[in-house]
Design an enzyme around this catalytic site. Structure first.
Site, short mmCIF file in Angstrom:
data_model
loop_
_atom_site.label_atom_id
_atom_site.label_comp_id
_atom_site.label_asym_id
_atom_site.label_seq_id
_atom_site.Cartn_x
_atom_site.Cartn_y
_atom_site.Cartn_z
N SER A 142 0.73 -1.01 0.09
CA SER A 142 0.24 -0.08 0.05
C SER A 142 0.92 1.10 -0.06
CB SER A 142 -0.69 0.13 1.16
OG SER A 142 -1.61 1.37 1.43
N TYR A 156 -1.59 -1.34 10.44
CA TYR A 156 -1.83 -1.63 8.53
C TYR A 156 -0.67 -0.78 8.06
CZ TYR A 156 -3.97 -1.37 4.41
OH TYR A 156 -4.15 -1.86 2.93
#
Length: 271
Positions: A142, A156
């Site tokens: 990401s 995350y």
């Protein structure tokens, strides 16, 4: 050498980027192994892709939060004589809220799905790729792995940063043997991710130019791993964000990240 019909294993294949990878690779003539927790969705996707592209699509339901899941999955592949040529480590989700307000088993499951399982899958499958002199591993990371961490979704960005560094090392270790590894780093992507994390109402306020669809992300990922890129950030906007944060002093970057994250992160009060 590339097989006439490469076999691609895709985790988290039931929706979003995973399903888009399945469709794109099937269109390229790949046979598929589709895995996720939702059997009904996997079966529907497999049936659709068999009909559209005439490929073999095997469904293996799997919960990667189970510590034994990867070993069992790879044992099943071996028993069925399925040699994986492309590994798409896509399964993932977010855990919203402040770190201490979630029970430890919630975090432990998250780390197994986003860190331990993809690492173990690569370890178990890359040996066969090296022996054949051909393989592709795409670790879906990401943009969050390139910018400072934010409050909420505490693990995350950390998990995605790990996948980026892991992919770089994996790429360097195997580039001479025809095995490519790439960390694919999308930003905001239209999928179920934000529904699951409960942030749909927040991210829906983001401008349209900040978003990509799953199909565009996947095409960039396939092209990048074929070129031998170790890390690929998708979309002009995300690449610009990455470059800007890289040039900023750490203190300023962290302050800006904290300010912007309130627009799309589910956060709890500090008290």
């Amino acid at each position: 050498m590339t097989k006439a019909r490469p076999l691609s294993l895709i985790t988290g294949a039931s929706a979003g980027i995973g399903a888009a990878f399945a469709s794109a690779l099937a269109a390229r003539g790949h046979d598929l192994v589709l895995t996720a927790r939702r059997t009904d969705r996997l079966e529907a996707l497999a049936e659709e892709l068999r009909g559209q592209h005439g490929v073999n699509a095997t469904v293996l339901t799997c919960d990667l939060a189970d510590p034994h899941a990867v070993e069992q999955l790879c044992t099943t592949l071996e028993e069925r004589g399925l040699q994986v040529d492309w590994l798409i480590n896509n399964a993932g989700y977010g855990v919203p809220g402040r770190f201490d307000q979630n029970d430890w088993p919630v975090h432990a499951d998250f780390l197994r799905v986003l860190v331990t399982a993809p690492t173990e899958l690569a370890w178990r499958l890359i040996r066969g790729m090296r022996e054949l002199g051909y393989g592709r591993i795409v670790n879906v990371a990401s943009l969050a792995g390139h910018v400072p961490g934010t409050a909420g979704h505490t693990l995350y960005a950390a998990s995605k940063a790990y996948m980026i560094k892991f992919s770089q090392s994996l790429a360097l270790e195997n580039q001479e043997l025809g095995v490519h590894a790439c960390a694919l780093c999308p930003g905001f992507t239209r999928s179920e991710f934000h529904d699951v994390t409960g942030t749909r109402s927040l991210v829906s306020k983001m401008p349209a130019f900040m978003w990509q669809n799953a199909e565009a992300v996947v095409q960039e990922g396939i092209d990048a791993v074929e070129r031998g890129e170790a890390v690929h950030v998708t979309g002009w906007f995300n690449r610009t964000v990455k470059s800007l944060f890289k040039l900023m002093p750490d203190r300023l970057a962290l302050r800006m990240s904290a300010k912007q994250s309130k627009r799309y992160r589910a956060q709890d009060s500090a008290g």
